[in-house]
Design a protein around this motif. Structure first.
Motif, PDB file in Angstrom:
ATOM      1  N   HIS A  88       0.861  -1.194   0.000  1.00 51.57           N
ATOM      2  CA  HIS A  88       0.000   0.000   0.000  1.00 51.57           C
ATOM      3  C   HIS A  88       0.891   1.235   0.000  1.00 51.57           C
ATOM      4  CE1 HIS A  88      -4.167   1.649   1.205  1.00 51.57           C
ATOM      5  NE2 HIS A  88      -3.451   2.635   0.727  1.00 51.57           N
ATOM      6  N   TYR A  89       1.573   1.418  -1.156  1.00 50.38           N
ATOM      7  CA  TYR A  89       2.397   2.619  -1.357  1.00 50.38           C
ATOM      8  C   TYR A  89       3.560   2.692  -0.356  1.00 50.38           C
ATOM      9  CZ  TYR A  89      -1.852   4.300  -3.742  1.00 50.38           C
ATOM     10  OH  TYR A  89      -2.946   4.438  -4.563  1.00 50.38           O
ATOM     11  N   ASN A 130      -2.409  -2.174  -3.573  1.00 45.58           N
ATOM     12  CA  ASN A 130      -3.438  -1.148  -3.435  1.00 45.58           C
ATOM     13  C   ASN A 130      -3.495  -0.294  -4.701  1.00 45.58           C
ATOM     14  OD1 ASN A 130      -5.235   0.557  -1.620  1.00 45.58           O
ATOM     15  ND2 ASN A 130      -3.808   2.057  -2.423  1.00 45.58           N
ATOM     16  N   TYR A 181     -14.799   6.669  -4.274  1.00 44.56           N
ATOM     17  CA  TYR A 181     -15.013   7.953  -3.591  1.00 44.56           C
ATOM     18  C   TYR A 181     -15.910   8.879  -4.394  1.00 44.56           C
ATOM     19  CZ  TYR A 181     -11.263   6.529  -0.493  1.00 44.56           C
ATOM     20  OH  TYR A 181     -10.513   5.835   0.404  1.00 44.56           O
ATOM     21  N   TRP A 204     -14.270  16.552  -4.404  1.00 45.50           N
ATOM     22  CA  TRP A 204     -14.592  15.220  -4.908  1.00 45.50           C
ATOM     23  C   TRP A 204     -16.106  15.113  -5.043  1.00 45.50           C
ATOM     24  CZ3 TRP A 204     -11.045  11.036  -2.198  1.00 45.50           C
ATOM     25  CH2 TRP A 204      -9.718  11.367  -2.455  1.00 45.50           C
ATOM     26  N   GLU A 236     -12.491   0.613   0.307  1.00 49.64           N
ATOM     27  CA  GLU A 236     -12.330   2.035   0.649  1.00 49.64           C
ATOM     28  C   GLU A 236     -13.545   2.815   0.179  1.00 49.64           C
ATOM     29  OE1 GLU A 236      -8.771   3.997  -0.622  1.00 49.64           O
ATOM     30  OE2 GLU A 236      -7.552   2.214  -0.253  1.00 49.64           O
ATOM     31  N   ILE A 239      -3.837  10.159   7.848  1.00 46.41           N
ATOM     32  CA  ILE A 239      -3.174  11.126   6.975  1.00 46.41           C
ATOM     33  C   ILE A 239      -3.685  10.958   5.545  1.00 46.41           C
ATOM     34  CG2 ILE A 239      -0.957  11.830   5.978  1.00 46.41           C
ATOM     35  CD1 ILE A 239      -1.174  12.588   8.870  1.00 46.41           C
ATOM     36  N   MET A 286      -3.481  10.894   1.647  1.00 52.65           N
ATOM     37  CA  MET A 286      -2.386  10.633   0.718  1.00 52.65           C
ATOM     38  C   MET A 286      -2.156  11.838  -0.209  1.00 52.65           C
ATOM     39  SD  MET A 286      -0.190   8.673  -0.653  1.00 52.65           S
ATOM     40  CE  MET A 286      -0.502   7.129   0.174  1.00 52.65           C
ATOM     41  N   SER A 287      -3.245  12.399  -0.728  1.00 54.26           N
ATOM     42  CA  SER A 287      -3.079  13.434  -1.766  1.00 54.26           C
ATOM     43  C   SER A 287      -2.676  14.782  -1.173  1.00 54.26           C
ATOM     44  CB  SER A 287      -4.370  13.598  -2.561  1.00 54.26           C
ATOM     45  OG  SER A 287      -5.455  13.750  -1.665  1.00 54.26           O
TER      46      SER A 287
HETATM   47  C1  BGP Z   1      -6.891   6.143  -2.010  1.00 52.66           C
HETATM   48  C2  BGP Z   1      -5.765   5.444  -1.227  1.00 52.66           C
HETATM   49  C3  BGP Z   1      -5.915   5.561   0.266  1.00 52.66           C
HETATM   50  C4  BGP Z   1      -6.371   6.956   0.683  1.00 52.66           C
HETATM   51  C5  BGP Z   1      -7.619   7.366  -0.116  1.00 52.66           C
HETATM   52  C6  BGP Z   1      -8.188   8.707   0.281  1.00 52.66           C
HETATM   53  O1  BGP Z   1      -6.416   6.438  -3.269  1.00 52.66           O
HETATM   54  O2  BGP Z   1      -5.746   4.066  -1.560  1.00 52.66           O
HETATM   55  O3  BGP Z   1      -4.657   5.224   0.834  1.00 52.66           O
HETATM   56  O4  BGP Z   1      -5.325   7.854   0.505  1.00 52.66           O
HETATM   57  O5  BGP Z   1      -7.296   7.381  -1.494  1.00 52.66           O
HETATM   58  O6  BGP Z   1      -7.563   9.732  -0.470  1.00 52.66           O
HETATM   59  P1  BGP Z   1      -6.743  10.874   0.275  1.00 52.66           P
HETATM   60  O7  BGP Z   1      -5.998  10.221   1.364  1.00 52.66           O
HETATM   61  O8  BGP Z   1      -5.894  11.473  -0.779  1.00 52.66           O
HETATM   62  O9  BGP Z   1      -7.782  11.852   0.811  1.00 52.66           O
END
Ligand code: BGP
Length: 497
Positions: A155-156, A200, A335, A369, A395, A449, A451-452
């Motif tokens: 997972h990254y 992931n 999402y 989003w 997710e 936290i 990711m983006s």
């Molecule tokens: C997905 C990742 C997750 C998490 C999620 C939410 O792409 O698999 O690890 O990061 O996005 O996005 P963010 O954390 O950027 O708000």
């Protein structure tokens, strides 16, 4: 009953099938913290927050990782600095957090093992025992409450050592390092863990080559990058097939899933060209899953390689592994939906941020989003019809600006509304549309936290964590209003929606 007069009340009163796996999802690099503790090596995710001493125009974006980052990772003095902490210190709070998950009634917890905790540089012959001990304890804690582990193998979190030596997945040597890492986990947890996921969002390799595959873009000529990424993807797909085989051999009855980012794209209008464009983009987004489920590359990808003069080194042995050891289930993150238009002046595809084309029928989150619960039902039907395998939503959630009240809670009715809408559509897919769904793990059952954005202020959890975007705070955990709401949903197996 004819479909149009199906009494939705009846539907609402109904629950999900027995054994439906309700829970939440975490990723090591976004929750654990302790990024250099107990022998852990640096991973690509750790570099996302690194501030190079030199002014890198957009160092925030993981893909803009520069050689400065690498110099720092090799201990070059003065190359830059790390902020205090990344994560919510799950490494030291995991007992308390898992107890809170158990209080909500979780049946499953999705989490990842940080590769660089087990093999700090990525290519050692022996694993780091202290790193394994942490996951022993996490899994022991979960089993104590009857919560099934669902482990994401990658997972990254590829170790920086493999970035420096091989440019991550760009070289085949990384395959064996990964297989060795996975074998250690399969053997150690063969009695405890039966649900696994390989990579992931393997499709995000083109969006984030550094974070997903350890490819430092500025080490390659721009015209070379596409080929490097496709080659790295092939090595990941090969490694995924190898560890699927290994997992089935070591853990009879285990189930290995593949995972994709489900970015469902709608045509902006009924103009045939818009419909065709959306179809092509959806197809391009999901070909990775085609390879992991059907065991071969679709013809349109091979034609793309020909058109772009891309050569992907593939041996017959690798292709045989990919053909034979395919995924047992298809998991995905959901999402938002997006929009595609051929209209000149409009972007070809909506970005999932404010810069893309807006769908006029949908509202957006605080981060732009577009919120589309019906799109989740549409995506479930589409994926099930295409792959005819059990699905798993691993997710789904709402990142929002939460405010902690004097009473130490958060009135997150907006999050309850988001989940109510999405879970109601999910229920229709299961009870009306014939979709086989193994379970649902919300993204970030506890604040985590992003990711983006590398921020915690983009909060996802049913549990609030008292810390800010630079790691200050008490790290106290507080139940939000949505905590008890989700607990009731799980207790009623979805009847109470
Ligand atoms: C997905 C990742 C997750 C998490 C999620 C939410 O792409 O698999 O690890 O990061 O996005 O996005 P963010 O954390 O950027 O708000």
């Amino acid at each position: 009953l004819s479909w149009d007069n199906l009494n939705l009340q009846q539907l609402d009163a109904k629950s999900f099938p027995e054994g439906f796996l309700w829970g939440g999802a975490l990723a090591a690099n976004q929750c654990e913290g302790a990024y250099l503790e107990d022998g852990k090596g640096l991973s690509v995710a750790d570099m996302a927050l690194f501030k190079p001493a030199v002014d890198v125009k957009d160092f925030k974006k993981q893909t803009a990782i520069t050689n400065e980052h690498i110099r720092w990772a090799m201990g070059v003095e003065g190359a830059g600095e790390f902020p205090k902490r990344r994560g919510i210190d799950f490494y030291h709070h995991y007992r308390e957090d898992i107890q809170l998950f158990a209080e909500m009634g979780f049946k499953v917890l999705r989490f990842s093992v940080a590769w660089s905790r087990i093999f700090p540089q990525g290519d050692e012959k022996e694993p780091n025992e202290v790193g394994l001990k942490f996951y022993d304890d996490v899994i022991h804690e979960l089993k104590k409450y009857g919560i099934e582990p669902l482990i994401t193998l990658s997972h990254y979190e590829i170790p920086m050592g493999l970035v420096e030596k091989y440019n991550g997945w760009a070289k085949p040597e990384t395959i064996n390092c990964f297989v060795r890492f996975c074998e250690v986990l399969f053997r150690r947890y063969q009695k405890d863990v039966k649900y696994w996921i390989t990579f992931n969002e393997i499709d995000s390799i083109f969006r984030h080559p550094f974070t997903t595959a350890g490819i430092v873009p500025d080490r390659f000529a721009p015209e070379q990058l596409n080929e490097v990424i496709f080659q790295a993807l092939h090595y990941q797909l090969t490694a995924g097939a190898m560890v699927t085989k290994l997992c089935h051999e070591i853990i009879p009855g285990s189930r290995m899933g593949c995972m994709l980012t489900k970015l469902t794209i709608y045509p902006y209008s009924c103009k045939p060209e818009d419909v065709l464009l959306a179809q092509k983009l959806n197809r391009r987004n999901s070909f990775y899953t085609d390879v992991q489920v059907f065991g071969e590359y679709p013809a349109f990808i091979m034609q793309e390689w020909e058109r772009e003069q891309i050569t992907v080194e593939r041996t017959a042995a690798e292709m045989a592994l990919i053909k034979e050891h395919t995924a047992d289930f298809v998991s995905f993150s959901y999402y938002m939906s997006m929009v595609a238009s051929t209209e000149s002046g409009l972007e070809q595809t909506a970005g999932n941020t404010a810069r893309g084309i807006r769908n006029p029928y949908l509202k957006s989150s605080d981060w732009g989003w577009q919120i589309d619960p019906v799109g989740l039902r549409y995506s479930l039907i589409e994926l099930y019809d295409r792959y005819r395998l059990p699905l798993f939503i691993v997710e789904n959630g709402l990142g929002a600006h939460d405010v902690l009240t004097e009473e130490k809670t958060v009135e997150d009715d907006y999050r309850i509304a988001y989940f109510t809408q999405h879970l109601s559509e999910m229920k229709k897919a299961v009870l009306e549309d014939g979709v086989e769904l193994m379970g649902y793990t919300s993204w970030g059952p506890i604040d985590i936290i992003s990711m983006s954005t590398s921020q915690i202020s983009k909060r996802y959890g049913f549990i609030y964590v008292d810390c800010d975007d630079v790691g200050n705070g008490s790290y106290q955990r507080y139940r939000k209003k949505s905590f008890d709401w989700y607990k009731d949903v799980i207790a009623s197996n979805g009847a109470k929606l």
